[in-house]
Write a protein that holds these residues in place. Structure first.
Motif, PDB file in Angstrom:
ATOM      1  N   GLY A 119       1.894   6.149  -1.616  1.00 34.45           N
ATOM      2  CA  GLY A 119       0.638   5.463  -1.309  1.00 34.45           C
ATOM      3  C   GLY A 119       0.366   4.278  -2.204  1.00 34.45           C
ATOM      4  O   GLY A 119      -0.752   3.743  -2.204  1.00 34.45           O
ATOM      5  N   PRO A 131       0.106  -2.012   1.341  1.00 38.61           N
ATOM      6  CA  PRO A 131       1.012  -0.904   1.011  1.00 38.61           C
ATOM      7  C   PRO A 131       2.405  -1.405   0.596  1.00 38.61           C
ATOM      8  O   PRO A 131       3.074  -2.114   1.360  1.00 38.61           O
ATOM      9  N   ASN A 162       0.633  10.377  -6.474  1.00 30.09           N
ATOM     10  CA  ASN A 162      -0.616  10.487  -5.711  1.00 30.09           C
ATOM     11  C   ASN A 162      -1.451  11.707  -6.064  1.00 30.09           C
ATOM     12  O   ASN A 162      -2.427  12.028  -5.379  1.00 30.09           O
ATOM     13  N   GLU A 184      -7.467   9.629  -1.287  1.00 33.84           N
ATOM     14  CA  GLU A 184      -6.799   9.251  -0.055  1.00 33.84           C
ATOM     15  C   GLU A 184      -6.970   7.753   0.198  1.00 33.84           C
ATOM     16  O   GLU A 184      -8.068   7.209   0.083  1.00 33.84           O
ATOM     17  N   ASN A 185      -5.864   7.077   0.475  1.00 29.74           N
ATOM     18  CA  ASN A 185      -5.826   5.629   0.691  1.00 29.74           C
ATOM     19  C   ASN A 185      -6.020   4.830  -0.589  1.00 29.74           C
ATOM     20  O   ASN A 185      -6.010   3.600  -0.570  1.00 29.74           O
TER      21      ASN A 185
END
Length: 431
Positions: free
Chosen positions: A56, A66, A234, A239-240
């Motif tokens: 990520g 990304p 991660n 998230e993201n």
């Protein structure tokens, strides 16, 4: 400088140790184990790119694209030479994280670029270093030589069939060369001005060959991901918004410096790590992502987390992670005057809206600050900004407009006061 001890880039780095930048120190912290892993275990190019995708990791230079996806754009079947390029042309006000990577942990950057070269089938890499940090450029050259002597760079790295060379190139302090295509033009020995896109660098980059460009912090995060796996990376963040991020905190804080913290850390926690507000000032506003990102009022910022999505929701950008903290005694008109002057001086002049518009913005704000403002000037600032944003080859014009728009949105009353009373609302002698 302050660091997050269980982070990614500065994990275990003792910046008080004058030898922390050396190959010996880096290897003792697990350095080059990622490179050894991919060469000894038979990892393929696809394996490396998949691992980076799974982590990520997003670009740490400002756009937040990304990284693994960007690497996948490289046409690896292209029969000719391919390149990886590092953007260390760190010239935006408030941004000073990449120079500390170069100063204290350059081998993380070197290993990251070598791994990127392997993943994309590149024959060579170039690190374009901001010209005003020449001592750090010289240190990076020393680190490169250490890596060559140890067999991590050059022909048949560590006895494998993989060969890769890496070079450093210093600029001369032109902010525009932080734009990736202007950087490529400068690397080729030409005037540093942005190129039209398309074609994009992935298909037509350095010397007309496929090229992938990433930021210093992005490359320096890669060795950790390959060595310890994407899951180790991660575990930090949200998230993201995975991983840790270096934030360059300056302004009215007790301990300015670079702080590596997980993405999603509340701004209030980051401010506390910096020792709080300098001299007990009240927080007035924060520029969260470098001088081109819109300002956020202090009360809003105290409820905001330091990640791409949270800061976007608050009306600004994470950008490069340059956090400029402003106390209650800051005159926002004067602050904008200084920012507008920077973009006026640094415009390359290639595009008319930017060449003329940056000067126009500066002159309007300058006369407001100096007691010569007119009631129609605020509408004129809006009008000029609308004629600049999105109408140039690169984003410098947008970068010049966003601080103006942010100030107009949140602190318009200060500009109106300047115009009406011909002086600063805060009544400080320096205003």
């Amino acid at each position: 400088m302050a660091i997050f001890k269980s982070g990614v880039i500065f994990n275990g780095v003792d910046t008080q140790d004058p030898n922390c930048w050396t190959l010996e120190s880096y290897v003792a912290r697990g350095g080059y184990e990622g490179l050894k892993k991919l060469l000894s275990t038979g990892m393929t190019q696809d394996d490396v790119i998949s691992e980076v995708k799974a982590s990520g990791l997003r670009g740490r230079g400002g756009a937040g694209f990304p990284t693994g996806l960007k690497w996948s754009f490289m046409p690896r079947s292209f029969p000719g030479e391919k390149y990886v390029v590092c953007n260390t042309d760190e010239g935006e006000p408030g941004t000073f994280k990449d120079r500390d990577i170069m100063k204290y942990n350059p081998h993380a950057l070197i290993e990251g670029m070598i791994i990127a070269g392997f993943a994309m089938g590149a024959v060579a890499g170039y690190n374009y270093v901001h010209g005003e940090i020449f001592e750090d450029y010289e240190r990076f050259e020393e680190a490169l030589e250490q890596a060559r002597v140890a067999g991590f760079l050059g022909k048949n790295i560590l006895g494998s069939e993989f060969s890769f060379e890496l070079y450093a190139h210093h600029g001369y302090g032109a902010y525009i060369c932080g734009e990736e295509t202007a950087l490529l033009e400068s690397l080729e020995g030409k005037k540093g001005q942005p190129r039209f896109k398309p074609p994009f660098p992935a298909s037509f980059g350095l010397y007309g060959k496929p090229t992938t460009i990433n930021n210093t912090e992005t490359f320096a995060s890669v060795p950790f991901i390959v060595r310890d796996g994407s899951g180790s990376f991660n575990q930090f963040g949200l998230e993201n918004n995975f991983g840790t991020k270096l934030f360059s905190v300056s302004g009215h804080v007790e301990r300015p410096g670079n702080y590596e913290v997980p993405l999603g850390t509340p701004f209030s926690v980051l401010l506390e790590m910096c020792g709080g507000m300098k001299d007990g000032r009240k927080l007035k506003a924060v520029i969260p992502g470098g001088s081109s990102s819109p300002v956020i009022p202090g009360d809003v910022m105290m409820q905001t987390n330091m990640d791409y999505d949270s800061i976007a929701k608050a009306g600004s950008m994470l950008g490069s992670g340059a956090v400029i903290v402003m106390g209650e005694d800051v005159c926002m008109v004067k602050a904008l005057e200084r920012l507008s002057y920077f973009y006026f001086e640094e415009s390359c002049g290639q595009c008319t809206p930017c060449r003329e518009g940056t000067g126009w913005l500066y002159r309007i704000v300058h006369r407001i600050e100096n007691g010569e403002g007119r009631p129609e000037d605020l509408a004129l600032l809006d009008s000029v900004g609308n004629q600049m944003a999105g109408k140039t080859i690169c984003a410098l014009a947008d970068a010049a407009v966003m601080p103006v728009q942010g100030m107009m949105k949140h602190f318009r009353d200060e500009f109106e006061y300047h115009i009406e009373h011909k002086k600063c609302k805060c009544n400080h002698e320096w205003c």
